[in-house]
Design an enzyme around this catalytic site. Sequence first.
Site, short mmCIF file in Angstrom:
data_model
loop_
_atom_site.label_atom_id
_atom_site.label_comp_id
_atom_site.label_asym_id
_atom_site.label_seq_id
_atom_site.Cartn_x
_atom_site.Cartn_y
_atom_site.Cartn_z
N HIS A 1 -11.26 27.29 0.31
CA HIS A 1 -12.53 27.37 1.06
C HIS A 1 -12.64 28.67 1.83
CE1 HIS A 1 -16.10 25.94 3.04
NE2 HIS A 1 -15.55 26.15 4.22
N GLY B 1 0.80 -1.22 0.00
CA GLY B 1 0.00 0.00 0.00
C GLY B 1 0.83 1.27 0.00
N GLU B 2 2.15 1.15 0.16
CA GLU B 2 3.02 2.33 0.15
C GLU B 2 3.23 2.83 -1.27
OE1 GLU B 2 6.61 1.10 2.08
OE2 GLU B 2 5.66 0.93 4.06
N ARG C 1 -25.63 23.97 10.75
CA ARG C 1 -25.19 22.59 10.50
C ARG C 1 -25.33 21.79 11.80
NH1 ARG C 1 -22.96 20.96 5.92
NH2 ARG C 1 -22.12 22.47 4.44
N THR D 1 -21.57 16.29 -0.53
CA THR D 1 -22.72 15.37 -0.52
C THR D 1 -23.96 15.99 -1.12
OG1 THR D 1 -23.43 16.04 1.69
CG2 THR D 1 -21.83 14.22 1.54
N ASP E 1 -20.88 28.17 -4.97
CA ASP E 1 -20.08 27.73 -3.83
C ASP E 1 -18.71 27.30 -4.30
OD1 ASP E 1 -19.56 27.21 -1.19
OD2 ASP E 1 -21.10 25.67 -0.94
N LYS F 1 -27.73 29.51 7.19
CA LYS F 1 -27.97 28.09 7.49
C LYS F 1 -27.27 27.69 8.78
CE LYS F 1 -24.01 26.15 4.99
NZ LYS F 1 -23.52 25.43 3.82
N GLY G 1 -25.91 18.16 0.19
CA GLY G 1 -26.95 18.49 1.17
C GLY G 1 -27.25 19.97 1.21
N GLN H 1 -11.41 22.22 6.98
CA GLN H 1 -10.99 22.13 8.38
C GLN H 1 -9.92 23.20 8.62
OE1 GLN H 1 -10.23 17.96 9.54
NE2 GLN H 1 -11.30 17.35 7.68
#
Length: 309
Positions: free
Chosen positions: A127, A35-36, A191, A220, A215, A189, A222, A94
Amino acid sequence: MHLFAGSSHPALAKALSAELKAPLGSLVTKTFSSGERYVRFGESVRGRDVYILQTAGKHPNEDMMELFLLCQAAKLSFAKTVHVLLPHMPYARQDRVSEPREPISAKLIADLLEKAGADHVLVLELHSDQIQGFFSVPADALSSRLIFAKEFRKKKLKNPVVVAPDVGGAKRAKKFADALGVPLAILHKSRPEHHEAEVLEVVGDVEGKTCILYDDIIDTAGTLLSGKEALLARGANKDVYAAATHGVFSGPANDRLKKAGFAEVVVTDSIPQDDNAFPGLTVLPIAPLLAEVIRHIESGQSVSELYGE
């Protein structure tokens, strides 16, 4: 200039190479059975200005690990400068501690890129503006609004209004609205949980208007669905458009958008896309923008001139 591309987006790499009329450099990338990841430059980069294209696609952790290895390999091979072209930066949402004991993941990604050997980073539609300040090396935060403005001008929509999905995206949406010369509305809005959005209010006049929800990212979907419902409930034209730079389309997104009945969902190819994922999907190319930015860098011109700034 030497242009190389990781394995995350071969179609974009090919398009950028064609726009620049510059061949892609030889590169070996593979995954061991453990997996490396493994990378190796297939030609000398000593003393060269190296541009590495890699985006965060459906497997962001693997894509970023490959990018870190490419940056270090270039540095250890005596590249003069390492320019990273990262159209979609993962973990960008984040960007602060919103709950106790959380990391600031976007800052960590910036630190890792620098530690790996990046001398300059180009990202598309961050973002939030503050992320640019997470880098200690020069970082160009590019905007896709002119790409979208050109596309939506061609549609000649009746009574259009640009709608920001939340207060945090209002500045971005305002610049897009100004580029189109149309008014702005803002959704307020909350969350309750990750990937859940509840629209509480619409600020601005949307009655009888053709709304463009604008945006930086669709994940997703939503936010899009709750936004569309709120706009229609307040008398907006039934033809609601959605536009976002990064079409992640994770989890239930495709199924939701198949049923949602948007007039059109417009994204860029910052992430590899299936053009037939759902009806009404339009994918706009970013290779011309990236190529123009690289030409400005190579000739010592201002990148902000591309936006009239």
